[in-house]
Scaffold this active site. Structure first.
Site, PDB file in Angstrom:
ATOM      1  N   LYS A  13       0.825  -1.219   0.000  1.00  0.00           N
ATOM      2  CA  LYS A  13       0.000   0.000   0.000  1.00  0.00           C
ATOM      3  C   LYS A  13       0.858   1.268   0.000  1.00  0.00           C
ATOM      4  CE  LYS A  13      -2.184  -1.037   3.814  1.00  0.00           C
ATOM      5  NZ  LYS A  13      -1.742  -2.400   4.174  1.00  0.00           N
ATOM      6  N   ARG A  88      -9.960   1.336   9.001  1.00  0.00           N
ATOM      7  CA  ARG A  88      -9.592  -0.040   9.314  1.00  0.00           C
ATOM      8  C   ARG A  88     -10.699  -0.790  10.030  1.00  0.00           C
ATOM      9  NH1 ARG A  88      -3.693   0.654   9.125  1.00  0.00           N
ATOM     10  NH2 ARG A  88      -2.629  -1.124   9.993  1.00  0.00           N
ATOM     11  N   ARG A 127      11.066  -6.597   5.087  1.00  0.00           N
ATOM     12  CA  ARG A 127      10.962  -5.238   5.625  1.00  0.00           C
ATOM     13  C   ARG A 127      11.493  -5.177   7.063  1.00  0.00           C
ATOM     14  NH1 ARG A 127       5.098  -2.559   5.914  1.00  0.00           N
ATOM     15  NH2 ARG A 127       4.928  -3.789   7.806  1.00  0.00           N
ATOM     16  N   ARG A 133      11.267  -2.003  11.819  1.00  0.00           N
ATOM     17  CA  ARG A 133      10.087  -1.394  12.445  1.00  0.00           C
ATOM     18  C   ARG A 133       9.758  -2.106  13.742  1.00  0.00           C
ATOM     19  NH1 ARG A 133       4.969  -0.349   8.497  1.00  0.00           N
ATOM     20  NH2 ARG A 133       3.906  -1.296  10.257  1.00  0.00           N
ATOM     21  N   ARG A 144      -1.675  -7.964  13.753  1.00  0.00           N
ATOM     22  CA  ARG A 144      -2.154  -7.061  12.703  1.00  0.00           C
ATOM     23  C   ARG A 144      -2.891  -7.813  11.609  1.00  0.00           C
ATOM     24  NH1 ARG A 144       3.082  -5.169  12.603  1.00  0.00           N
ATOM     25  NH2 ARG A 144       3.212  -4.776  10.393  1.00  0.00           N
TER      26      ARG A 144
HETATM   27  N1  LIG Z   1      -6.712   3.425  10.979  1.00  0.00           N
HETATM   28  C1  LIG Z   1      -6.040   3.039  12.077  1.00  0.00           C
HETATM   29  N2  LIG Z   1      -6.728   2.774  13.216  1.00  0.00           N
HETATM   30  C2  LIG Z   1      -6.089   2.404  14.315  1.00  0.00           C
HETATM   31  N3  LIG Z   1      -4.773   2.244  14.398  1.00  0.00           N
HETATM   32  C3  LIG Z   1      -4.036   2.490  13.300  1.00  0.00           C
HETATM   33  C4  LIG Z   1      -4.626   2.921  12.090  1.00  0.00           C
HETATM   34  N4  LIG Z   1      -3.653   3.103  11.176  1.00  0.00           N
HETATM   35  C5  LIG Z   1      -2.502   2.793  11.783  1.00  0.00           C
HETATM   36  N5  LIG Z   1      -2.725   2.415  13.065  1.00  0.00           N
HETATM   37  C6  LIG Z   1      -1.711   2.002  14.040  1.00  0.00           C
HETATM   38  O1  LIG Z   1      -0.412   2.094  13.451  1.00  0.00           O
HETATM   39  C7  LIG Z   1       0.191   0.793  13.298  1.00  0.00           C
HETATM   40  C8  LIG Z   1       0.988   0.745  12.014  1.00  0.00           C
HETATM   41  O2  LIG Z   1       0.131   0.951  10.929  1.00  0.00           O
HETATM   42  P1  LIG Z   1       0.609   0.675   9.426  1.00  0.00           P
HETATM   43  O3  LIG Z   1      -0.539   0.904   8.549  1.00  0.00           O
HETATM   44  O4  LIG Z   1       1.851   1.424   9.129  1.00  0.00           O
HETATM   45  O5  LIG Z   1       1.097  -0.821   9.489  1.00  0.00           O
HETATM   46  P2  LIG Z   1       0.580  -2.152   8.914  1.00  0.00           P
HETATM   47  O6  LIG Z   1      -0.714  -2.512   9.514  1.00  0.00           O
HETATM   48  O7  LIG Z   1       1.654  -3.129   9.144  1.00  0.00           O
HETATM   49  O8  LIG Z   1       0.403  -1.933   7.366  1.00  0.00           O
HETATM   50  P3  LIG Z   1       1.579  -1.851   6.264  1.00  0.00           P
HETATM   51  O9  LIG Z   1       2.204  -3.204   6.158  1.00  0.00           O
HETATM   52  O10 LIG Z   1       0.868  -1.481   5.007  1.00  0.00           O
HETATM   53  O11 LIG Z   1       2.549  -0.803   6.659  1.00  0.00           O
HETATM   54  C9  LIG Z   1      -0.980  -0.187  13.385  1.00  0.00           C
HETATM   55  O12 LIG Z   1      -0.595  -1.465  13.814  1.00  0.00           O
HETATM   56  C10 LIG Z   1      -1.890   0.534  14.396  1.00  0.00           C
HETATM   57  O13 LIG Z   1      -1.440   0.338  15.707  1.00  0.00           O
HETATM   58 MG   LIG Z   2       2.269   0.777   5.158  1.00  0.00          MG
END
Ligand SMILES: Nc1ncnc2c1ncn2[C@@H]1O[C@H](COP(=O)(O)OP(=O)(O)OP(=O)(O)O)[C@@H](O)[C@H]1O
Ligand SMILES: [Mg+2]
Length: 190
Positions: A13, A88, A127, A133, A144
């Protein structure tokens, strides 16, 4: 152009959102990036968010909805944006609907990327090695992905029912996937 980009963790994404932002001249807004920035700078928002992000849990809706609302109200978001990582869950969909109604700016489309579980796990392992991270531990990744399956994936049906979903295969060359997205969007939104 006002877009959402949705899909499971590791599907690409952020990568595709950045390319779409460049292509359409709009900002890419990632809630995850906003939280990570605040955590890095130890802001009050960051300190509150960290207890959730570290474990791979969703940050509470009240906090998340507020940062999105504030970000969409900024000057550079007047003519469009692409949102990555939001909404989400069903209550965030409702909050976004309300924000957009208040702003008088409807969504144009929702890009949904997908890939097989094995591909996702492989990309996240890569990653984790490259970026370190804090939430790319096996436990946080599992949390997640489970939350995605339970709360986020069902949201695609909402946008499909609204006729806004553009589903794209997330496996392949980055540029080829980007071209597929742009072609599908231009056909849809033109
Ligand atoms: N819309 C949201 N609602 C609640 N928490 C969120 C939201 N977006 C991000 N977060 C918080 O930030 C953290 C990291 O989000 P991020 O989208 O970067 O990671 P991801 O779920 O691993 O997706 P990606 O792999 O695409 O980066 C999530 O695990 C959550 O704790
Ligand atoms: Mg991302």
């Amino acid at each position: 152009m006002r877009l959402l980009i949705m899909g499971p963790q590791g599907v690409g994404k952020g990568t595709q959102a950045a390319l779409l932002a460049e292509h359409y001249g709009i900002p890419a807004i990632s809630t995850g990036d906003i939280f990570r920035y605040n955590i890095k700078n130890k802001t009050p928002l960051g300190l509150e968010a960290m207890s959730y992000t570290d474990k791979g849990e969703l940050v509470p809706d009240s906090l998340t909805n507020t940062i999105v609302k504030d970000r969409l109200a900024m000057d550079d978001a007047k003519d469009g944006w692409i949102l990555d990582g939001y909404p989400r869950n069903a209550s965030q969909v409702e909050a976004l609907d309300q924000m957009l109604a208040e702003l008088g700016t409807p969504l144009d489309a929702v890009v949904a990327l997908d890939a097989d579980h094995d591909v996702l796990m492989e990309r996240m392992a890569k990653r984790a090695a490259e970026q370190g991270r804090a939430d790319d531990t096996p436990e946080a990744i599992a949390t997640r992905l489970a939350t995605y399956a339970r709360e986020t994936a069902p949201l695609l049906d909402i946008y499909r029912d609204r006729g806004q979903l553009v589903a794209i295969d997330g496996v392949g060359e980055i540029d080829a996937i980007q071209a597929n997205i742009v072609k599908a969007l231009d056909a849809k939104v033109a």
